[in-house]
Design an enzyme around this catalytic site. Structure first.
Site, PDB file in Angstrom:
ATOM      1  N   GLU A 164      16.134   5.054  -9.436  1.00 41.37           N
ATOM      2  CA  GLU A 164      14.983   4.870  -9.379  1.00 41.37           C
ATOM      3  C   GLU A 164      14.158   6.289  -9.172  1.00 41.37           C
ATOM      4  OE1 GLU A 164      13.398   1.963  -6.298  1.00 41.37           O
ATOM      5  OE2 GLU A 164      11.542   2.073  -7.141  1.00 41.37           O
ATOM      6  N   GLY A 193       5.860  -0.601  -3.080  1.00 37.62           N
ATOM      7  CA  GLY A 193       5.265  -1.541  -2.126  1.00 37.62           C
ATOM      8  C   GLY A 193       6.344  -1.521  -1.051  1.00 37.62           C
ATOM      9  N   ALA A 194       7.571  -1.336  -1.371  1.00 39.80           N
ATOM     10  CA  ALA A 194       8.858  -1.398  -0.496  1.00 39.80           C
ATOM     11  C   ALA A 194       9.674  -0.334  -0.254  1.00 39.80           C
ATOM     12  CB  ALA A 194       9.713  -2.864  -0.986  1.00 39.80           C
ATOM     13  N   SER A 195       9.656   0.611  -1.407  1.00 37.64           N
ATOM     14  CA  SER A 195      10.234   1.903  -1.215  1.00 37.64           C
ATOM     15  C   SER A 195       9.518   2.965  -2.018  1.00 37.64           C
ATOM     16  CB  SER A 195      11.833   1.745  -1.662  1.00 37.64           C
ATOM     17  OG  SER A 195      11.699   2.071  -3.050  1.00 37.64           O
ATOM     18  N   THR A 196      10.065   4.176  -1.491  1.00 33.53           N
ATOM     19  CA  THR A 196       9.319   5.475  -2.051  1.00 33.53           C
ATOM     20  C   THR A 196      10.481   6.543  -2.370  1.00 33.53           C
ATOM     21  OG1 THR A 196       7.618   7.220  -1.557  1.00 33.53           O
ATOM     22  CG2 THR A 196       8.750   6.625   0.183  1.00 33.53           C
ATOM     23  N   GLN A 197      10.381   7.252  -3.574  1.00 33.46           N
ATOM     24  CA  GLN A 197      11.148   8.395  -3.803  1.00 33.46           C
ATOM     25  C   GLN A 197      10.616   9.549  -3.936  1.00 33.46           C
ATOM     26  OE1 GLN A 197      12.139   4.619  -4.318  1.00 33.46           O
ATOM     27  NE2 GLN A 197      10.875   5.196  -6.048  1.00 33.46           N
TER      28      GLN A 197
HETATM   29  O1  LIG Z   1      -4.632  -1.259  -8.150  1.00 30.46           O
HETATM   30  C1  LIG Z   1      -4.053  -1.015  -7.219  1.00 30.46           C
HETATM   31  N1  LIG Z   1      -4.453  -0.570  -6.189  1.00 30.46           N
HETATM   32  C2  LIG Z   1      -3.680  -0.355  -5.110  1.00 30.46           C
HETATM   33  N2  LIG Z   1      -2.424  -0.486  -4.994  1.00 30.46           N
HETATM   34  C3  LIG Z   1      -1.716  -1.249  -6.081  1.00 30.46           C
HETATM   35  C4  LIG Z   1      -2.597  -1.364  -7.267  1.00 30.46           C
HETATM   36  N3  LIG Z   1      -1.694  -1.777  -8.291  1.00 30.46           N
HETATM   37  C5  LIG Z   1      -0.311  -1.557  -7.839  1.00 30.46           C
HETATM   38  N4  LIG Z   1      -0.789  -1.387  -6.492  1.00 30.46           N
HETATM   39  C6  LIG Z   1       0.575  -1.259  -5.455  1.00 30.46           C
HETATM   40  O2  LIG Z   1       1.426  -0.552  -5.916  1.00 30.46           O
HETATM   41  C7  LIG Z   1       2.521  -0.795  -5.130  1.00 30.46           C
HETATM   42  C8  LIG Z   1       3.823  -1.108  -6.544  1.00 30.46           C
HETATM   43  O3  LIG Z   1       5.134  -1.312  -6.046  1.00 30.46           O
HETATM   44  P1  LIG Z   1       6.016  -1.929  -6.659  1.00 30.46           P
HETATM   45  O4  LIG Z   1       5.758  -3.376  -6.866  1.00 30.46           O
HETATM   46  O5  LIG Z   1       6.458  -1.183  -7.770  1.00 30.46           O
HETATM   47  O6  LIG Z   1       7.250  -1.904  -5.615  1.00 30.46           O
HETATM   48  P2  LIG Z   1       8.444  -1.291  -5.470  1.00 30.46           P
HETATM   49  O7  LIG Z   1       8.545   0.053  -6.473  1.00 30.46           O
HETATM   50  O8  LIG Z   1       8.517  -0.724  -3.825  1.00 30.46           O
HETATM   51  O9  LIG Z   1       9.727  -2.062  -5.841  1.00 30.46           O
HETATM   52  C9  LIG Z   1       2.346  -1.951  -4.300  1.00 30.46           C
HETATM   53  O10 LIG Z   1       2.318  -1.737  -3.506  1.00 30.46           O
HETATM   54  C10 LIG Z   1       0.948  -2.591  -5.103  1.00 30.46           C
HETATM   55  O11 LIG Z   1       0.611  -3.453  -4.134  1.00 30.46           O
HETATM   56 CA   LIG Z   2       7.963   0.446  -8.401  1.00 33.17          CA
END
Ligand SMILES: O=c1[nH]cnc2c1ncn2[C@@H]1O[C@H](COP(=O)(O)OP(=O)(O)O)[C@@H](O)[C@H]1O
Ligand SMILES: [Ca+2]
Length: 486
Positions: A164, A193-197
């Protein structure tokens, strides 16, 4: 042969050679005389939602940097696929609308050769930890759904945190056309939402092999540092932080959780399992399952509380970010995308100094909840209520976690897109799996397009002048010959 014809022969030979050169150059330069487009589909199955990306590139130029562009995106309705653990069929069904849209967007004769990949990230990593059987069922369900389309199905899997990070880095550097130049590259910061890179080319040695990835792209070697923190995406970090507060306050005050990261006047009833329903937080056994989440709106106290989720007291390397993870000093410019962008862009904090960013954020956090809602009546209140926490989390992660300072804060560019394409891991993932980034640099055109046009123009002009001269010479010599006869 008469001597007077010699110049004519030389002229004709020159013209012939000229025409041959022009034909050869135009053939080499314009190998594909018309462009055909090819397509690829990648589904980003994130923890919060799934997006479908359609990419497009000129068929004959697929190995050139910057050629693949995002043609279309579609956001799948509802939550991420990991939320379907109790109803796995629902995960596959949720993709139908966007996949039907993909059928419309891509010309039908290209469907059978268009690859489709699904990559799931941290939401599915957490579900796999919690319930491996359920995570398999969800993946089977999305695979079955994707196979029912006329595209070339290439797999649905949970990608690793390293992938990722590394593919996010490839995406931003491919799109910025940094890869074929000797100039520096752009580091990549992705907040989900669940991880950061965090991924970048460091100046120091990489002390842990888990954090090191090597690529050879277009004839250059890249030695990358990358790390993915599971549970440190903004939604899980909120749970970590609330969990810590609950542990210390519920024992004394089981009714209210007084939270400095939420606006004054914010009051929402919640249950303890809301916070502890993830493998990121340890289960707390509490008699009283309900509590009132009450906002205080105090930025500096909020930052203090967030700092508690970063363990900076252990490190067995020369330096660490947090939780004992090795990290060399950040180096060079960075592109910060995904939730880094959504949050900072919403709060208009993408271009200030670190000090100003903190001042503005402190003022925002202390604004009463009623006023915030009044100012943004159309924004989903769940997102809206969390921006103070999210932005404070971002600053703390970047400053205390990754060790950015007020001096290099300006090196972080909050970005959503580069050109027409979103920054994220999906493009890099597809480029890698379709072998579209060769290890060695592909052949360059003979000359740049502008130079080619100028060259052809002057060459054509030269030939015209030569033809004119031949004509004039002929006319003169025939006249002289006629005179001689008379
Ligand atoms: O318009 C927005 N405003 C604020 N946060 C957003 C918006 N659109 C997406 N997000 C946030 O961005 C993040 C996207 O994370 P993702 O679903 O890709 O998770 P992951 O990469 O950890 O699997 C989530 O926390 C979601 O709530
Ligand atoms: Ca993501």
């Amino acid at each position: 042969m008469e001597r007077r014809y010699m110049p004519v022969v030389i002229f004709l030979a020159a013209i012939t050679v000229g025409i041959i050169i022009m034909v050869v150059i135009s053939v080499v330069q314009n190998k594909p005389l018309y462009q055909k487009y090819k397509y690829g589909i990648v589904l980003d199955a994130g923890s919060s939602h799934t997006s479908v990306f359609i990419y497009e590139w000129p068929a004959e130029k697929e190995n050139n940097t910057g050629m693949v562009q995002q043609k279309h995106t579609c956001n799948v309705k509802g939550k991420g696929i990991s939320s379907y653990s109790a109803n796995p069929q629902g995960a596959g069904a949720s993709l139908q609308e966007c996949m039907n849209e993909a059928k419309q967007k891509i010309p039908a004769h290209r469907h059978p050769e268009t690859p489709v990949y699904l990559g799931a990230t941290a939401g599915m990593r957490l579900l796999r930890m919690e319930n491996e059987e359920a995570s398999k069922k969800v993946l089977d369900s999305v695979a079955l759904s994707l196979k029912s389309y006329p595209f070339s199905y290439q797999g649905a899997r949970i990608i690793s945190g390293q992938e990722e990070g590394a593919f996010g880095w490839i995406t931003v550097n491919y799109l910025s056309e940094n890869l074929r130049k000797p100039t520096g590259t752009l580091g990549a910061l992705d907040l989900g939402g669940a991880s950061t890179q965090i991924t970048f080319v460091p100046q120091q040695k990489i002390e842990s092999s888990d954090n090191s990835i090597d690529f050879r792209l277009y004839g250059n070697n890249y030695h990358l540092y990358t790390h993915s923190f599971l549970c440190y995406g903004k939604d899980q970090a909120l749970k970590l932080s609330m969990g810590k507060k609950l542990e210390s306050t519920l024992k004394t005050d089981p009714i209210e959780l007084r939270d400095p990261c939420f606006h004054p006047g914010y009051k929402v009833p919640r249950t303890v399992p809301d916070v502890f329903n993830t493998p990121c937080t340890k289960e707390l056994k509490l008699a009283n399952e309900n509590f009132l989440h009450v906002g205080l709106g105090n930025w500096s106290q909020c930052q203090q509380s967030i700092r508690k989720v970063f363990n900076t007291s252990i490190c067995s390397y020369s330096k660490c970010s947090f939780n004992g993870v090795f990290q060399p000093s950040v180096y060079g410019d960075f592109g910060a995308f995904s939730a880094f962008f959504f949050v900072m862009d919403f709060l208009n904090l993408t271009s200030d100094s670190l000090a100003t960013t903190k001042e503005k954020l402190a003022a925002y956090c202390s604004t009463p909840w009623e006023k915030i809602v009044g100012n943004h009546p159309k924004i989903d209140q769940k997102y809206l209520s969390e921006y103070c926490f999210s932005a404070t989390y971002i600053l703390t992660l970047l400053e205390d976690g990754y060790k950015f300072t007020s001096n290099n804060w300006k090196d972080i560019r909050f970005i959503k897109k580069i050109g027409d394409s979103d920054a994220g891991w999906t493009l890099g993932y597809m480029l890698n799996l379709t072998n579209m980034i060769p290890a060695e640099a592909p052949d360059m055109p003979l000359m740049p397009y502008g130079g080619y046009v100028t060259f052809m123009f002057f060459f054509a002009l030269l030939i015209l002048v030569l033809l004119l001269l031949v004509y004039l010479y002929f006319r003169r010599s025939t006249r002289t010959a006629q005179k001689d006869i008379i």
